[in-house]
Scaffold this active site. Sequence first.
Site, PDB file in Angstrom:
ATOM      1  N   HIS A   1      -6.234  16.459 -20.172  1.00 46.68           N
ATOM      2  CA  HIS A   1      -7.881  16.383 -19.945  1.00 46.68           C
ATOM      3  C   HIS A   1      -8.512  15.165 -21.155  1.00 46.68           C
ATOM      4  O   HIS A   1      -7.752  14.857 -22.006  1.00 46.68           O
ATOM      5  CB  HIS A   1      -8.542  17.620 -20.069  1.00 46.68           C
ATOM      6  CG  HIS A   1      -8.653  18.603 -19.099  1.00 46.68           C
ATOM      7  ND1 HIS A   1      -9.160  19.663 -19.170  1.00 46.68           N
ATOM      8  CD2 HIS A   1      -7.383  18.727 -18.233  1.00 46.68           C
ATOM      9  CE1 HIS A   1      -8.738  20.566 -18.071  1.00 46.68           C
ATOM     10  NE2 HIS A   1      -7.735  19.962 -17.483  1.00 46.68           N
TER      11      HIS A   1
ATOM     12  N   GLU B   1     -10.778  15.213 -23.184  1.00 49.85           N
ATOM     13  CA  GLU B   1     -10.901  15.855 -24.452  1.00 49.85           C
ATOM     14  C   GLU B   1      -9.674  15.779 -25.225  1.00 49.85           C
ATOM     15  O   GLU B   1      -9.532  15.396 -26.470  1.00 49.85           O
ATOM     16  CB  GLU B   1     -11.632  17.123 -24.424  1.00 49.85           C
ATOM     17  CG  GLU B   1     -12.835  17.109 -23.842  1.00 49.85           C
ATOM     18  CD  GLU B   1     -12.897  17.321 -22.184  1.00 49.85           C
ATOM     19  OE1 GLU B   1     -12.004  16.885 -21.436  1.00 49.85           O
ATOM     20  OE2 GLU B   1     -13.638  18.423 -21.912  1.00 49.85           O
TER      21      GLU B   1
ATOM     22  N   CYS C   1     -14.036  22.562 -20.802  1.00 49.58           N
ATOM     23  CA  CYS C   1     -13.535  23.654 -20.179  1.00 49.58           C
ATOM     24  C   CYS C   1     -12.894  24.538 -21.430  1.00 49.58           C
ATOM     25  O   CYS C   1     -12.869  24.439 -22.476  1.00 49.58           O
ATOM     26  CB  CYS C   1     -12.366  23.311 -19.077  1.00 49.58           C
ATOM     27  SG  CYS C   1     -10.747  22.942 -19.995  1.00 49.58           S
TER      28      CYS C   1
ATOM     29  N   CYS D   1     -10.040  23.059 -23.415  1.00 51.89           N
ATOM     30  CA  CYS D   1     -10.625  21.972 -24.172  1.00 51.89           C
ATOM     31  C   CYS D   1     -11.432  22.298 -25.478  1.00 51.89           C
ATOM     32  O   CYS D   1     -11.296  21.934 -26.562  1.00 51.89           O
ATOM     33  CB  CYS D   1     -11.244  20.833 -23.582  1.00 51.89           C
ATOM     34  SG  CYS D   1     -10.180  20.122 -22.229  1.00 51.89           S
TER      35      CYS D   1
END
Length: 155
Positions: free
Chosen positions: A53, A55, A83, A86
């Site tokens: 992701h 992040e 999420c 993360c």
Amino acid sequence: MIDDSDFMGLALILAREAATLGEVPVGAVVVKDGEIVGRGCNQPIGRHDPTAHAEVMALRDAAAHLGNYRLPGCTLYVTLEPCAMCVGAMMHARIGRVVFGAQDPKTGAAGSVIDLFAETRLNHHAEIIGGVRAEECGSLLSNFFAARRARTEVA
């Protein structure tokens, strides 16, 4: 002076880069003392990595840049509410502040579905600011998914 909106603008550039790669358009930057120390965009499809992701990619870049997996005093800017995975990575990195653009009503873990940063049983908490350039961040995502649906319907 560079402000939250400017740093979110840089995260938006990375989100657009993700879209050109066929990834969900999410971008993130990590900032320490007014300097970008980490950058990332969504790459789970291309990297065959469910943890790639934006992040996490930005956290990895910042940790490598600073030579430390702990990132106290850093702010992470991301175009979409993080999420749970993360948020967990941010907690382990000891991020001090998280600024996000659009809310994520399906998987948001910074207030939309759950707020892990507010969970008192967890040992790290960060300052959370949501809604920075939210319309622009949300439109980028909406347009991406609308285009994807249109391609699927034509095929």
